[in-house]
Scaffold this motif. Sequence first.
Motif, mmCIF file in Angstrom:
data_model
loop_
_atom_site.group_PDB
_atom_site.id
_atom_site.type_symbol
_atom_site.label_atom_id
_atom_site.label_comp_id
_atom_site.label_asym_id
_atom_site.label_seq_id
_atom_site.Cartn_x
_atom_site.Cartn_y
_atom_site.Cartn_z
ATOM 1 N N SER A 190 36.912 50.910 1.648
ATOM 2 C CA SER A 190 35.923 50.452 0.666
ATOM 3 C C SER A 190 35.197 51.632 0.038
ATOM 4 C CB SER A 190 34.902 49.527 1.355
ATOM 5 O OG SER A 190 33.923 50.293 2.022
ATOM 6 N N PRO A 191 34.456 51.380 -1.033
ATOM 7 C CA PRO A 191 33.614 52.436 -1.610
ATOM 8 C C PRO A 191 32.518 52.907 -0.644
ATOM 9 C CG PRO A 191 33.895 50.645 -3.184
ATOM 10 C CD PRO A 191 34.473 50.183 -1.879
ATOM 11 N N MET A 192 32.264 52.145 0.413
ATOM 12 C CA MET A 192 31.250 52.522 1.403
ATOM 13 C C MET A 192 31.788 53.502 2.443
ATOM 14 S SD MET A 192 29.350 48.924 2.110
ATOM 15 C CE MET A 192 30.690 47.834 1.687
ATOM 16 N N ALA A 193 33.061 53.811 2.411
ATOM 17 C CA ALA A 193 33.680 54.678 3.425
ATOM 18 C C ALA A 193 32.921 55.987 3.640
ATOM 19 C CB ALA A 193 35.140 54.941 3.078
ATOM 20 N N PRO A 194 32.433 56.654 2.575
ATOM 21 C CA PRO A 194 31.695 57.906 2.818
ATOM 22 C C PRO A 194 30.394 57.720 3.599
ATOM 23 C CG PRO A 194 32.401 57.765 0.529
ATOM 24 C CD PRO A 194 32.654 56.421 1.151
ATOM 25 N N ASN A 195 29.907 56.481 3.700
ATOM 26 C CA ASN A 195 28.666 56.201 4.421
ATOM 27 C C ASN A 195 28.908 55.685 5.838
ATOM 28 O OD1 ASN A 195 28.133 55.879 1.420
ATOM 29 N ND2 ASN A 195 26.085 56.031 2.243
ATOM 30 N N ALA A 196 30.163 55.582 6.233
ATOM 31 C CA ALA A 196 30.500 54.987 7.525
ATOM 32 C C ALA A 196 30.801 56.044 8.578
ATOM 33 C CB ALA A 196 31.700 54.065 7.365
ATOM 34 N N VAL A 197 30.243 55.824 9.753
ATOM 35 C CA VAL A 197 30.581 56.584 10.954
ATOM 36 C C VAL A 197 31.259 55.579 11.871
ATOM 37 C CG1 VAL A 197 29.683 57.839 12.941
ATOM 38 C CG2 VAL A 197 28.626 58.144 10.690
ATOM 39 N N LEU A 198 32.573 55.726 12.034
ATOM 40 C CA LEU A 198 33.343 54.774 12.823
ATOM 41 C C LEU A 198 33.617 55.366 14.197
ATOM 42 C CD1 LEU A 198 35.808 53.467 10.088
ATOM 43 C CD2 LEU A 198 33.657 52.456 10.878
ATOM 44 N N CYS A 199 33.009 54.766 15.196
ATOM 45 C CA CYS A 199 33.111 55.245 16.581
ATOM 46 C C CYS A 199 34.424 54.795 17.204
ATOM 47 C CB CYS A 199 31.951 54.696 17.400
ATOM 48 S SG CYS A 199 30.324 55.138 16.764
ATOM 49 N N ALA A 200 34.921 55.587 18.124
ATOM 50 C CA ALA A 200 36.131 55.235 18.863
ATOM 51 C C ALA A 200 35.798 54.170 19.905
ATOM 52 C CB ALA A 200 36.723 56.468 19.531
ATOM 53 N N VAL A 201 36.746 53.277 20.127
ATOM 54 C CA VAL A 201 36.602 52.247 21.149
ATOM 55 C C VAL A 201 36.430 52.919 22.510
ATOM 56 C CG1 VAL A 201 37.806 50.337 22.294
ATOM 57 C CG2 VAL A 201 37.933 50.595 19.799
ATOM 58 N N GLY A 234 18.731 49.643 -3.768
ATOM 59 C CA GLY A 234 17.955 50.866 -3.810
ATOM 60 C C GLY A 234 17.470 51.494 -2.540
ATOM 61 N N PRO A 235 18.133 51.318 -1.364
ATOM 62 C CA PRO A 235 17.670 52.165 -0.258
ATOM 63 C C PRO A 235 17.907 53.626 -0.634
ATOM 64 C CG PRO A 235 19.683 51.017 0.374
ATOM 65 C CD PRO A 235 19.274 50.498 -0.971
ATOM 66 N N ASP A 236 17.013 54.505 -0.180
ATOM 67 C CA ASP A 236 17.158 55.930 -0.489
ATOM 68 C C ASP A 236 18.549 56.422 -0.120
ATOM 69 O OD1 ASP A 236 14.533 55.915 -1.269
ATOM 70 O OD2 ASP A 236 13.793 56.675 0.644
ATOM 71 N N SER A 237 18.999 56.009 1.052
ATOM 72 C CA SER A 237 20.331 56.338 1.543
ATOM 73 C C SER A 237 20.634 55.380 2.678
ATOM 74 C CB SER A 237 20.380 57.793 2.032
ATOM 75 O OG SER A 237 19.406 58.014 3.030
ATOM 76 N N TYR A 238 21.910 55.299 3.036
ATOM 77 C CA TYR A 238 22.261 54.430 4.162
ATOM 78 C C TYR A 238 23.478 54.983 4.881
ATOM 79 C CZ TYR A 238 26.030 52.352 1.347
ATOM 80 O OH TYR A 238 27.162 52.166 0.598
ATOM 81 N N ALA A 239 23.506 54.705 6.182
ATOM 82 C CA ALA A 239 24.659 55.038 7.011
ATOM 83 C C ALA A 239 25.055 53.777 7.775
ATOM 84 C CB ALA A 239 24.327 56.162 7.985
ATOM 85 N N ILE A 240 26.339 53.647 7.992
ATOM 86 C CA ILE A 240 26.888 52.502 8.705
ATOM 87 C C ILE A 240 27.424 53.009 10.043
ATOM 88 C CG2 ILE A 240 28.624 50.677 8.668
ATOM 89 C CD1 ILE A 240 28.624 51.124 5.512
ATOM 90 N N LEU A 241 26.878 52.497 11.133
ATOM 91 C CA LEU A 241 27.348 52.857 12.472
ATOM 92 C C LEU A 241 28.162 51.683 12.992
ATOM 93 C CD1 LEU A 241 24.106 54.454 13.970
ATOM 94 C CD2 LEU A 241 25.936 55.547 12.664
#
Length: 163
Positions: free
Chosen positions: A133-144, A114-121
């Motif tokens: 994964s189903p979490m893809a819309p919450n992920a910000v994937l940075c370039a190396v 139940g977090p209100d929302s989450y982002a993955i950095l």
Amino acid sequence: MPVIFLDFDDVICLNAPYGVYDLMASVGPLDLYQRLFADSCVGVLRAINDEHAPSFVLTTSWLRLLDKDAFEALLNQCGLAFVVRSLHPDWEAPPASSDTRAGAIDAWLCRNPGPDSYAILDDVLSGTGLAASPMAPNAVLCAVDEGLLPAHLDDVRRILLRD
């Protein structure tokens, strides 16, 4: 309260000039704590913190090397006291030995529903399993070698403010 799942390598630590191995050396460079984390990337993370007041959960591979006290001391020395002040009570999401980053975050979310929302950095190399994964819309994937950029602010805002 939103949650930010935070990786270090290629998000805020670009391993240039220093990385975790320099931190673990018995005698590190004199400017290690000033240059371990990229100022520009930390600035973006600070902007995310200022705008969204999230809780932080660490997902970095550095969890294998440091305990909570060591993380807090390191982050405070490196100008990231705002992360220390905002660590979630369940502050880490370490993967099981055969698990992916996505699996570790999923296990954390099951323990802390139940977090209100989450982002993955995270980054494209260590964010294993996130893109598929189903979490893809919450992920910000940075370039190396680029890390967290000002352009990512809109991505994080979109993720955290989505209905």
